[in-house]
Design a protein around this motif. Structure first.
Motif, PDB file in Angstrom:
ATOM      1  N   ASN A   1       1.195  -1.339  -0.388  1.00 51.32           N
ATOM      2  CA  ASN A   1       0.409  -0.119   0.312  1.00 51.32           C
ATOM      3  C   ASN A   1       0.870   1.595   0.433  1.00 51.32           C
ATOM      4  OD1 ASN A   1      -2.539   1.227   0.603  1.00 51.32           O
ATOM      5  ND2 ASN A   1      -1.916   1.559   2.266  1.00 51.32           N
ATOM      6  N   ILE A   2       2.394   1.399   0.537  1.00 50.12           N
ATOM      7  CA  ILE A   2       2.899   2.531   0.715  1.00 50.12           C
ATOM      8  C   ILE A   2       3.810   2.056  -0.522  1.00 50.12           C
ATOM      9  CG2 ILE A   2       2.544   2.802   2.773  1.00 50.12           C
ATOM     10  CD1 ILE A   2       6.393   1.477   3.256  1.00 50.12           C
ATOM     11  N   GLY A   3       3.851   1.766  -1.667  1.00 55.61           N
ATOM     12  CA  GLY A   3       4.478   1.663  -2.930  1.00 55.61           C
ATOM     13  C   GLY A   3       5.463   0.564  -2.855  1.00 55.61           C
ATOM     14  N   CYS A   4       5.932   0.138  -1.288  1.00 58.46           N
ATOM     15  CA  CYS A   4       6.994  -1.394  -1.773  1.00 58.46           C
ATOM     16  C   CYS A   4       6.882  -2.640  -1.842  1.00 58.46           C
ATOM     17  CB  CYS A   4       7.806  -0.876   0.008  1.00 58.46           C
ATOM     18  SG  CYS A   4       8.040   1.213  -0.012  1.00 58.46           S
ATOM     19  N   PRO A   5       6.235  -3.061  -2.480  1.00 54.46           N
ATOM     20  CA  PRO A   5       5.594  -4.392  -2.462  1.00 54.46           C
ATOM     21  C   PRO A   5       7.398  -5.341  -2.210  1.00 54.46           C
ATOM     22  CG  PRO A   5       5.986  -3.785  -5.004  1.00 54.46           C
ATOM     23  CD  PRO A   5       5.984  -2.930  -3.450  1.00 54.46           C
ATOM     24  N   ILE A   6       6.709  -6.778  -1.331  1.00 52.34           N
ATOM     25  CA  ILE A   6       7.875  -7.837  -0.774  1.00 52.34           C
ATOM     26  C   ILE A   6       8.765  -8.318  -2.145  1.00 52.34           C
ATOM     27  CG2 ILE A   6       8.707  -9.934   0.569  1.00 52.34           C
ATOM     28  CD1 ILE A   6       6.181  -8.855   2.411  1.00 52.34           C
ATOM     29  N   LYS A   7       9.710  -8.582  -2.407  1.00 53.25           N
ATOM     30  CA  LYS A   7       9.614  -8.941  -3.909  1.00 53.25           C
ATOM     31  C   LYS A   7       9.977 -10.607  -3.609  1.00 53.25           C
ATOM     32  CE  LYS A   7      14.677 -11.251  -5.655  1.00 53.25           C
ATOM     33  NZ  LYS A   7      14.134 -12.546  -5.719  1.00 53.25           N
ATOM     34  N   GLY A   8       9.269 -10.864  -4.703  1.00 53.63           N
ATOM     35  CA  GLY A   8       8.899 -12.160  -5.188  1.00 53.63           C
ATOM     36  C   GLY A   8       7.407 -12.310  -5.070  1.00 53.63           C
ATOM     37  N   ASP A   9       6.348 -11.100  -4.082  1.00 53.78           N
ATOM     38  CA  ASP A   9       5.147 -11.179  -3.757  1.00 53.78           C
ATOM     39  C   ASP A   9       4.152 -10.610  -5.394  1.00 53.78           C
ATOM     40  OD1 ASP A   9       2.543 -11.816  -2.682  1.00 53.78           O
ATOM     41  OD2 ASP A   9       3.239 -10.397  -0.878  1.00 53.78           O
ATOM     42  N   LEU A  10       4.045 -12.093  -6.524  1.00 51.66           N
ATOM     43  CA  LEU A  10       2.977 -11.269  -7.698  1.00 51.66           C
ATOM     44  C   LEU A  10       1.327 -10.432  -6.402  1.00 51.66           C
ATOM     45  CD1 LEU A  10       3.602 -13.922 -10.049  1.00 51.66           C
ATOM     46  CD2 LEU A  10       4.671 -11.772  -9.559  1.00 51.66           C
ATOM     47  N   LYS A  11       1.254 -11.284  -6.153  1.00 53.01           N
ATOM     48  CA  LYS A  11      -0.433 -11.043  -5.154  1.00 53.01           C
ATOM     49  C   LYS A  11      -0.187  -9.422  -4.697  1.00 53.01           C
ATOM     50  CE  LYS A  11      -2.742 -13.946  -3.327  1.00 53.01           C
ATOM     51  NZ  LYS A  11      -4.030 -15.270  -2.752  1.00 53.01           N
ATOM     52  N   TYR A  12       0.813  -9.227  -4.424  1.00 52.38           N
ATOM     53  CA  TYR A  12       0.727  -8.053  -3.434  1.00 52.38           C
ATOM     54  C   TYR A  12       1.774  -6.959  -4.920  1.00 52.38           C
ATOM     55  CZ  TYR A  12      -2.414  -9.021   0.087  1.00 52.38           C
ATOM     56  OH  TYR A  12      -3.340  -9.481   0.691  1.00 52.38           O
ATOM     57  N   GLY A  13       2.034  -7.014  -6.022  1.00 51.12           N
ATOM     58  CA  GLY A  13       2.427  -5.501  -6.798  1.00 51.12           C
ATOM     59  C   GLY A  13       3.920  -6.210  -6.959  1.00 51.12           C
ATOM     60  N   PHE A  14       4.393  -6.936  -6.988  1.00 51.57           N
ATOM     61  CA  PHE A  14       6.320  -6.953  -7.450  1.00 51.57           C
ATOM     62  C   PHE A  14       5.876  -7.778  -9.073  1.00 51.57           C
ATOM     63  CE2 PHE A  14      10.381  -8.191  -8.279  1.00 51.57           C
ATOM     64  CZ  PHE A  14      10.755  -7.522  -6.917  1.00 51.57           C
ATOM     65  N   ASP A  15       7.110  -7.342  -9.741  1.00 55.60           N
ATOM     66  CA  ASP A  15       6.788  -7.165 -11.067  1.00 55.60           C
ATOM     67  C   ASP A  15       7.376  -9.241 -11.554  1.00 55.60           C
ATOM     68  OD1 ASP A  15       9.280  -7.063 -10.433  1.00 55.60           O
ATOM     69  OD2 ASP A  15       9.485  -5.483 -11.562  1.00 55.60           O
ATOM     70  N   ARG A  16       7.950  -9.927 -10.604  1.00 47.54           N
ATOM     71  CA  ARG A  16       7.414 -11.148 -11.103  1.00 47.54           C
ATOM     72  C   ARG A  16       7.552 -11.842  -9.681  1.00 47.54           C
ATOM     73  NH1 ARG A  16      12.509  -7.804 -11.372  1.00 47.54           N
ATOM     74  NH2 ARG A  16      14.630  -8.678 -10.282  1.00 47.54           N
ATOM     75  N   SER A  17       7.319 -13.283 -10.268  1.00 43.35           N
ATOM     76  CA  SER A  17       7.581 -14.134  -9.086  1.00 43.35           C
ATOM     77  C   SER A  17       9.564 -14.799  -8.461  1.00 43.35           C
ATOM     78  CB  SER A  17       6.520 -15.668  -9.243  1.00 43.35           C
ATOM     79  OG  SER A  17       7.715 -15.844 -10.193  1.00 43.35           O
ATOM     80  N   ASN A  18       9.366 -15.384  -7.161  1.00 43.49           N
ATOM     81  CA  ASN A  18      10.697 -15.798  -7.068  1.00 43.49           C
ATOM     82  C   ASN A  18      10.547 -17.409  -7.605  1.00 43.49           C
ATOM     83  OD1 ASN A  18      12.009 -13.690  -5.674  1.00 43.49           O
ATOM     84  ND2 ASN A  18      10.749 -13.832  -3.576  1.00 43.49           N
ATOM     85  N   LYS A  19      12.049 -18.273  -7.550  1.00 43.31           N
ATOM     86  CA  LYS A  19      11.975 -19.023  -9.003  1.00 43.31           C
ATOM     87  C   LYS A  19      11.200 -20.379  -7.606  1.00 43.31           C
ATOM     88  CE  LYS A  19      15.840 -18.287 -11.456  1.00 43.31           C
ATOM     89  NZ  LYS A  19      17.295 -18.609 -11.848  1.00 43.31           N
ATOM     90  N   ASP A  20      11.550 -20.347  -6.445  1.00 42.17           N
ATOM     91  CA  ASP A  20      10.929 -21.553  -5.884  1.00 42.17           C
ATOM     92  C   ASP A  20       9.368 -21.269  -5.115  1.00 42.17           C
ATOM     93  OD1 ASP A  20      11.102 -19.542  -4.055  1.00 42.17           O
ATOM     94  OD2 ASP A  20      12.528 -20.456  -2.668  1.00 42.17           O
ATOM     95  N   ALA A  21       8.823 -20.026  -5.941  1.00 42.77           N
ATOM     96  CA  ALA A  21       7.493 -19.509  -5.397  1.00 42.77           C
ATOM     97  C   ALA A  21       7.679 -18.613  -3.990  1.00 42.77           C
ATOM     98  CB  ALA A  21       6.561 -20.576  -5.680  1.00 42.77           C
TER      99      ALA A  21
END
Length: 232
Positions: A175-195
């Motif tokens: 919500n403050i524009g800081c999505p967690i790395k790998g978190d596609l559901k909450y706005g990060f642009d790509r997933s981590n390889k191990d999901a």
């Protein structure tokens, strides 16, 4: 989410006594059984206890709290029915200090801050939306964060939860524009390889509900290049 089958041979126990067991959850493990039918971490811990203490019959294990499936870090279980309600009470009364670490895409506007939102869960997509004002069926959510380190492309944040809402850290940071790395559901642009997502339940402090002694537990970080870069 990639399927991960836990077994007692790779279970990492962080703390154990007659009343409580704390383990380090891996990304992909589910804490408690769900509709996927995948073997939950709770069953793995039961097998561990049964084998270690040569217990006949069924082993009791109480689930005190959960971590999201792609999240890593410490999970507390109750080993007796006597201690479960006491642990539940600690969580409800906010007498357990929970600290998380997260790696996020963008720098927050402030080096440290408190985020106060009202979260509303949508069960259809299993997602929570953060609002700045109270809306129908929403729950107040409070967390406190600070920047621990700047990496080449990310920021390491430390988060202390004041409330425990569904997907709270993920939703509030997004919500403050800081999505967690790998978190596609909450706005990060790509997933981590191990999901997985780069959110880790790092540290916990509480007064033991039976022994009345202070308990402090920290859990190791997962092994990957980004976490390793935090503390080279």
């Amino acid at each position: 989410m990639s399927k991960v089958i836990s077994n007692k041979s790779n279970l990492q126990v962080l703390y154990e006594d007659n009343h409580i067991i704390v383990v380090n959850k891996r990304a992909g493990d589910i804490v408690q059984g769900d509709k996927t039918g995948d073997k939950p971490l709770s069953d793995v811990v039961k097998e561990y206890i049964k084998d270690k203490y040569n217990k006949p019959g069924n082993v009791y294990l109480g689930v005190v709290h959960r971590l999201d499936r792609p999240t890593t870090g410490l999970v507390i279980f109750a080993k007796t029915s006597k201690v479960l309600p006491r642990l539940n009470k600690l969580f409800l009364s906010k007498d357990i200090k929970k600290t998380y670490w997260a790696i996020v895409k963008n720098k927050p506007l402030k080096t440290e801050d408190s985020l106060i939102n009202w979260l509303k869960k949508n069960p259809k997509n299993n997602k929570s939306t953060a609002y700045i004002k109270e809306v129908k069926d929403s729950k107040k959510a409070i967390l406190h964060y600070k920047i621990l380190k700047k990496l080449d492309n990310y920021y390491l944040l430390e988060i202390n939860l004041e409330t425990g809402r569904h997907h709270q850290i993920r939703s509030q940071l997004s919500n403050i524009g800081c999505p967690i790395k790998g978190d596609l559901k909450y706005g990060f642009d790509r997933s981590n390889k191990d999901a997985s997502i780069h959110l880790h339940a790092r540290h916990i402090e509480f007064i033991h509900p039976v022994k009345k002694e202070p308990i402090t537990i920290s859990t190791p970080l997962p092994k990957d290049a980004i976490w390793d870069a935090c503390f080279p």
